[in-house]
Motif scaffolding. Structure first.
Motif, PDB file in Angstrom:
ATOM      1  N   PHE A 507       0.842  -1.194   0.000  1.00  0.00           N
ATOM      2  CA  PHE A 507       0.000   0.000   0.000  1.00  0.00           C
ATOM      3  C   PHE A 507       0.881   1.250   0.000  1.00  0.00           C
ATOM      4  O   PHE A 507       1.907   1.295   0.678  1.00  0.00           O
ATOM      5  CB  PHE A 507      -0.891   0.049   1.241  1.00  0.00           C
ATOM      6  N   SER A 509       0.355   5.743   0.055  1.00  0.00           N
ATOM      7  CA  SER A 509      -0.598   6.838   0.128  1.00  0.00           C
ATOM      8  C   SER A 509       0.126   8.129   0.461  1.00  0.00           C
ATOM      9  O   SER A 509       1.213   8.129   1.038  1.00  0.00           O
ATOM     10  CB  SER A 509      -1.673   6.555   1.175  1.00  0.00           C
ATOM     11  N   PHE A 546      -3.674  10.552  -2.733  1.00  0.00           N
ATOM     12  CA  PHE A 546      -3.854   9.320  -3.494  1.00  0.00           C
ATOM     13  C   PHE A 546      -3.697   8.139  -2.559  1.00  0.00           C
ATOM     14  O   PHE A 546      -3.098   8.239  -1.487  1.00  0.00           O
ATOM     15  CB  PHE A 546      -2.856   9.218  -4.653  1.00  0.00           C
ATOM     16  N   SER A 548      -2.945   3.897  -3.168  1.00  0.00           N
ATOM     17  CA  SER A 548      -2.722   2.835  -4.143  1.00  0.00           C
ATOM     18  C   SER A 548      -2.502   1.498  -3.442  1.00  0.00           C
ATOM     19  O   SER A 548      -1.988   1.444  -2.330  1.00  0.00           O
ATOM     20  CB  SER A 548      -1.512   3.158  -5.022  1.00  0.00           C
ATOM     21  N   THR A 623      -0.573  -4.980  -9.974  1.00  0.00           N
ATOM     22  CA  THR A 623      -0.712  -3.607  -9.480  1.00  0.00           C
ATOM     23  C   THR A 623      -1.332  -2.668 -10.494  1.00  0.00           C
ATOM     24  O   THR A 623      -1.960  -1.680 -10.112  1.00  0.00           O
ATOM     25  CB  THR A 623       0.666  -3.052  -9.080  1.00  0.00           C
ATOM     26  N   GLU A 627      -7.398   1.333 -11.005  1.00  0.00           N
ATOM     27  CA  GLU A 627      -8.415   1.773 -10.045  1.00  0.00           C
ATOM     28  C   GLU A 627      -7.862   2.782  -9.049  1.00  0.00           C
ATOM     29  O   GLU A 627      -8.628   3.516  -8.417  1.00  0.00           O
ATOM     30  CB  GLU A 627      -8.995   0.568  -9.311  1.00  0.00           C
ATOM     31  N   ASP A 628      -6.532   2.831  -8.907  1.00  0.00           N
ATOM     32  CA  ASP A 628      -5.956   3.801  -7.977  1.00  0.00           C
ATOM     33  C   ASP A 628      -6.338   5.224  -8.357  1.00  0.00           C
ATOM     34  O   ASP A 628      -6.500   6.088  -7.486  1.00  0.00           O
ATOM     35  CB  ASP A 628      -4.420   3.675  -7.973  1.00  0.00           C
ATOM     36  N   SER A 631      -9.523   6.893  -6.715  1.00  0.00           N
ATOM     37  CA  SER A 631      -9.491   7.402  -5.338  1.00  0.00           C
ATOM     38  C   SER A 631      -8.645   8.660  -5.199  1.00  0.00           C
ATOM     39  O   SER A 631      -8.576   9.247  -4.125  1.00  0.00           O
ATOM     40  CB  SER A 631      -8.953   6.321  -4.396  1.00  0.00           C
ATOM     41  N   LYS A 632      -8.006   9.078  -6.274  1.00  0.00           N
ATOM     42  CA  LYS A 632      -7.144  10.258  -6.210  1.00  0.00           C
ATOM     43  C   LYS A 632      -7.973  11.528  -6.100  1.00  0.00           C
ATOM     44  O   LYS A 632      -9.003  11.673  -6.752  1.00  0.00           O
ATOM     45  CB  LYS A 632      -6.267  10.311  -7.461  1.00  0.00           C
TER      46      LYS A 632
END
Length: 962
Positions: A507, A509, A546, A548, A623, A627-628, A631-632
């Motif tokens: 993870f 962020s 972000f 991820s 990875t 989709e990451d 959420s940004k």
């Protein structure tokens, strides 16, 4: 609009500068009286300074300074009074246009009894300052001064404010993190530094909440909690304003040092704490400088068990248990803070100041976790790999590393342009950043949060006749435990050789928010009973965040090569160290279930290998899903504000404050629309804007019925801006039998509140207060998450997004009592009590539900109770803090029986100190004497969702004050 207000502010500064060039002789005939009120401990704020037999006067500010303007030439008697001190009388004469500087005016304590406490105690001077500031304030507020903050066992800003009436906190691993005023949602409260809102460091949901554990309590001089604001304060607050005022230069030289060491019983390891404060005045007292540094290093640990329920199922099956998690946390934290402030007194009418701070909060943790997934006849296949209907067990190892920084500063000035006009201005910059992975020891790019998951198929006993696991009182045949703790019920022993590695997770962020702020205020005093104030403020905010997730999957699972599948017994492991017993408070019921888990070094080595070229032959890197980006958060916000207000001293005993504030907000956000096309996620860029106006009338009335009794009433209109995550235009389409679109709502309106407050306060002459009041909030456009169904291109689609509800209200009652029991004989006269209680109720209308719901995070009952002793150099106090139960999470689709509730909580802390002399004190502090757990439950208290224990922590040390 972005450029207009900065230009206006620049012109205002130029105009003010030109006025300063004319000095202070614009208003002929009127005089001014200035000075600073102090005692043996330093400046005295909240002191009433007035001319006898007139309505002309002033109240000293936080530095003890005052200015009386609009004074006709003549002779007067000056009266200087404050709670707990002898009133000082001084004859003065003033001439036309003269500025009379009285310098430092030192007050003496009122009685010999207080003198005994004052010299060798520490809480009394603080209490007198705080009560005086509350008594003289235009707004309805509570105050906590630095003396009291430093002498309670509260090591960060959040824990300091929990002692104030109507304030509760949310904790993380036993330490205070978020503050809540009057039970409102966290983001409805405004945390500020020196009047400017602190940028948020929220990591996941893009809210406007501010984590306060990054600020050491030693940097704070005063905390004010304002519950009914005035027009000159930022208006985006519904619950309350929590303003942390950092230390300013002292009247005289000071040097304070504090050193302490302690112990955390849960982790069975040490804690270390130290601080230093240095300040003085130079250049004939024109230049003041103060510097503060603090560090707190500690090991910590906790253990808990959590249950997840099948509430997505209808009927009684919704109370069946999906899984049980047993978690053992162990980590280290370090909080560092620096504060530097300076001011320069150009002359009697002009002052410049600058302040800066830097705070750093490092949090590292390693978690060992056992998860037991119970049978689910309706869903025998779950997760990535097929599971048996009987169930399975998982072992998880997780490390995390979070770094929060908050830094910035401000420059400004205060200028008396004439005997009836002054201007103050300020420019500030603050940045908050929370990131994972900083300072990691990983041999690869730091992930911040790494997880390894192992799984074994197991069978369970205590299975009900319908195939589910229940508490006994929910099971159709009564199978299952009737009382906590929940029984794991596995009939298959856990075996390291059967625990297969399922996946590694990496993870990352980062959340960053920065503010540039400029403001200017003008104050006019056309007559002794009138004061007019107006000004403008501009804020430019940028927000980026972000989150991820990078999963690595073992290839052996997919290509039929079991020799590539790693099992737990093949890796470096260590005994399950429970540090004195896992959940010993519940009788250590799970000790026999645990098996050795991998070490932290092994976890990092697994991840390092997975990302290496050799690891590609063993792991599938999944990875790059795209989709990451959903959420940004990437956006900006511009706020332009202006206000006008007037203060009217109608009679000697009756005063009014009224005015209007206007704020215009513009938001710009960038996002993505993600949709699966031919099994590929396709992203389309989206831009969205939102703007809204806030018109905020406010009026306050204060009646001083007697010298010690006042009654206040206020009407204010305030608001709360939508969270950035709620406004985020990004959307993700999840294909399925019924596709689901999850997205933000850029068109959300802010939540507005019409607030009504009534408060009466009686101030005891021997220092104390009895207060009581009621408040009511009429709320509109409360934001909630909603799920609706609509038809798109002939297909039924679920849409999940935040929306504005219809209406809501909140009602509350606050009472407080603080009194020294000086009427008792001898030794007993050193005792005192400090208590407060808040009762609140609320309702919010949610579309689709006939019954109104309570607001999230809104406990009905809150109280603080402190018993203290202070005499002959001894200071001791035991403090209890109670927070009642409240709804933590709506589950609207499942209904109120499945809501997540925070259980009632009562923590007890203790501290004691002995003053060897006026300069040296030794002390001891103990937190969580009763080892109170953090607990959540599912609809009803007997259904535990989470129960977490932290044990007792404490420290002892020495303080030196010169």
């Amino acid at each position: 609009m972005k450029r207009i207000l900065p230009m206006i502010l620049s012109l205002v500064m130029v105009f003010a500068g030109s006025l300063l060039g004319t000095n202070t002789m614009l208003a002929q005939g009127k005089a001014s009286i200035i000075g600073r009120v102090i005692d043996a401990n330093g400046p005295l704020p909240g002191v009433t300074v007035r001319l006898e037999s007139t309505t002309i006067g002033a109240v000293s500010d936080n530095q003890g300074s005052f200015r009386i303007t609009n004074v006709e030439a003549g002779s007067y008697k000056l009266l200087v009074s404050i709670i707990g001190y002898n009133t000082l009388e001084q004859s003065i004469s003033v001439s036309a246009s003269q500025v009379v500087n009285l310098g430092n005016i030192e007050l003496s304590e009122a009685t010999l009894e207080l003198n005994d406490v004052m010299i060798l105690g520490s809480y009394l001077p603080s209490q007198m300052r705080a009560l005086s500031m509350m008594k003289e304030s235009n707004a309805i507020q509570n105050v906590l001064a630095s003396d009291a903050i430093g002498k309670l066992p509260d090591r960060n800003a959040a824990e300091a404010v929990q002692r104030i009436p109507g304030v509760t906190i949310e904790r993380d691993q036993g330490e205070g993190r978020f503050a809540i005023v009057r039970g409102t949602p966290i983001e409805w409260n405004s945390a500020r530094i020196n009047g400017d809102r602190i940028p948020s460091t929220d990591i996941l949901d893009g809210s406007r909440s501010t984590a306060l554990d990054v600020i050491p309590s030693e940097l704070i001089e005063y905390v004010t909690v304002t519950k009914a604001i005035t027009p000159d304060m930022e208006g985006d607050v519904i619950g309350g304003v929590i303003d942390f005022q950092t230390r300013t230069a002292p009247v005289d030289g000071m040097f304070n040092v504090s050193l302490a060491g302690g112990y955390n019983a849960q982790v069975q390891d040490g804690t270390y704490n130290g601080s230093i404060v240095v300040g003085d005045r130079f250049l004939d007292n024109k230049l003041g400088v103060i510097a503060t540094a603090a560090i707190w290093t500690r090991k910590w640990a906790s253990d808990n068990y959590e249950l997840e329920y099948n509430f997505q199922y209808p009927g009684e099956q919704g109370f069946s248990i999906n899984n049980m998690q047993l978690r053992d946390y162990e980590g280290s934290r370090q909080t560092i803070g620096f504060n530097l402030a300076t001011d320069y007194q150009i002359d009697d009418n002009n002052q410049l100041f600058a302040r800066g701070l830097y705070n750093r909060f490092q949090d590292r943790e390693f978690v060992r976790q056992h998860d037991f997934y119970y049978p689910d006849p309706l869903n025998p296949v779950a997760g990535i790999f097929p599971l048996s209907a009987a169930g399975n067990a998982e072992l998880m190892a997780r490390n995390a590393n979070f770094l929060t920084t908050l830094y910035g500063g401000e420059i400004g000035g205060e200028h008396q342009l004439s005997s009836t006009m002054k201007v103050d201005w300020k420019g500030s910059y603050y940045l908050s950043d929370l990131t994972t992975g900083a300072d990691s020891d990983l041999p690869v790019e730091a992930p911040g949060l790494a997880i390894a998951i192992f799984r074994q198929e197991v069978d369970y006993d205590n299975v009900s006749s319908d195939g589910y696991q229940y508490w006994g009182f929910d099971a159709p045949d009564g199978v299952g435990p009737m009382e906590a703790p929940f029984a794991a019920g596995t009939s298959t022993p856990l075996d390291a050789s059967q625990m297969e590695l399922q996946q590694l997770l990496n993870f990352g962020s980062d959340s960053r928010e920065e503010d540039f702020v400029g403001q200017v205020n003008f104050e006019l005093e056309p007559a002794s009973e009138w004061k007019i104030k107006f000004g403008a403020k501009y804020r430019s905010k940028s927000k980026q965040s972000f989150f991820s997730i990078g999963p690595y999957l073992p290839l052996g699972k997919f290509i039929g090569m079991p020799e590539l599948v790693q099992t737990l017994d093949q890796l470096e492991r260590e005994p399950y160290d429970t540090k004195g017993g896992m959940l010993k408070e519940l009788g250590s019921p799970y000790e026999d279930l645990f098996i050795d888990n991998i070490t932290e070094d092994q976890l990092e080595a697994l991840l390092a290998f997975a990302v290496s070229p050799e690891g590609q032959q063993v792991y599938l890197d999944a990875t790059n899903t795209g989709e990451d980006a959903i959420s940004k958060i990437d956006g900006s916000e511009q706020v332009t504000a202006g206000y006008g207000m007037a203060e009217w001293q109608a009679t000697k005993d009756l005063s009014f404050v009224g005015g209007l504030r206007y704020e215009f907000t513009q938001v710009e956000l960038n996002g993505f629309y993600g949709e699966e096309v031919d099994e590929e996620l396709v992203l389309t860029e989206i831009e969205a804007t939102n703007s809204y106006h806030a018109v905020q009338p406010m009026v306050h009335a204060k009646w001083e019925a007697t010298e010690n009794l006042n009654v206040r009433a206020a009407y204010t209109r305030t608001f709360a801006r939508p969270n950035f995550s709620d406004l985020n235009p990004s959307a993700l389409v999840d294909p399925g039998t019924i596709p689901t679109i999850s997205q933000g709502n850029p068109n959300l309106k802010p939540t507005f509140s019409n607030n009504f407050d009534l408060l009466g306060s009686y101030y005891f002459k021997d220092v104390g207060i009895l207060s009581g009041g009621v408040f009511y909030k009429d709320l509109k456009d409360v934001i909630f998450s909603n799920t609706t169904q609509l038809e798109m291109d002939g297909q039924l689609v679920n849409l999940v997004q935040p929306e504005n509800s219809e209406d809501a209200w909140l009602f509350g009652v606050e009472v407080g009592f603080s009194k020294r029991l000086t009427f008792l004989p001898g030794f007993l006269s050193g005792f005192g009590v400090n208590t407060n209680y808040t009762f609140t109720q609320s309702e919010v209308a949610v579309p689709g539900f006939d019954d109104k719901q309570p607001l999230i995070n809104q406990p009905e009952h809150i109280f603080n109770a402190i018993l203290f002793y202070e005499k002959h150099g001894i200071t001791a106090r035991i403090a209890g803090n109670y927070k009642g139960e409240y709804v933590d999470e709506y589950r609207l689709a499942a209904g109120p029986a499945h809501y997540r509730w925070y259980d009632k909580n009562f923590t007890v802390d203790f501290n004691a100190a002995y003053a060897i002399n006026n300069q040296i004190r030794v002390f001891v502090e103990v937190n969580n004497l009763t080892n109170e757990p953090l607990r959540y439950y599912h609809g009803s208290r007997e259904r535990t969702e989470q129960e977490e224990y932290y044990s007792i922590r404490g420290q002892a040390g020495i303080r030196i004050s010169l």
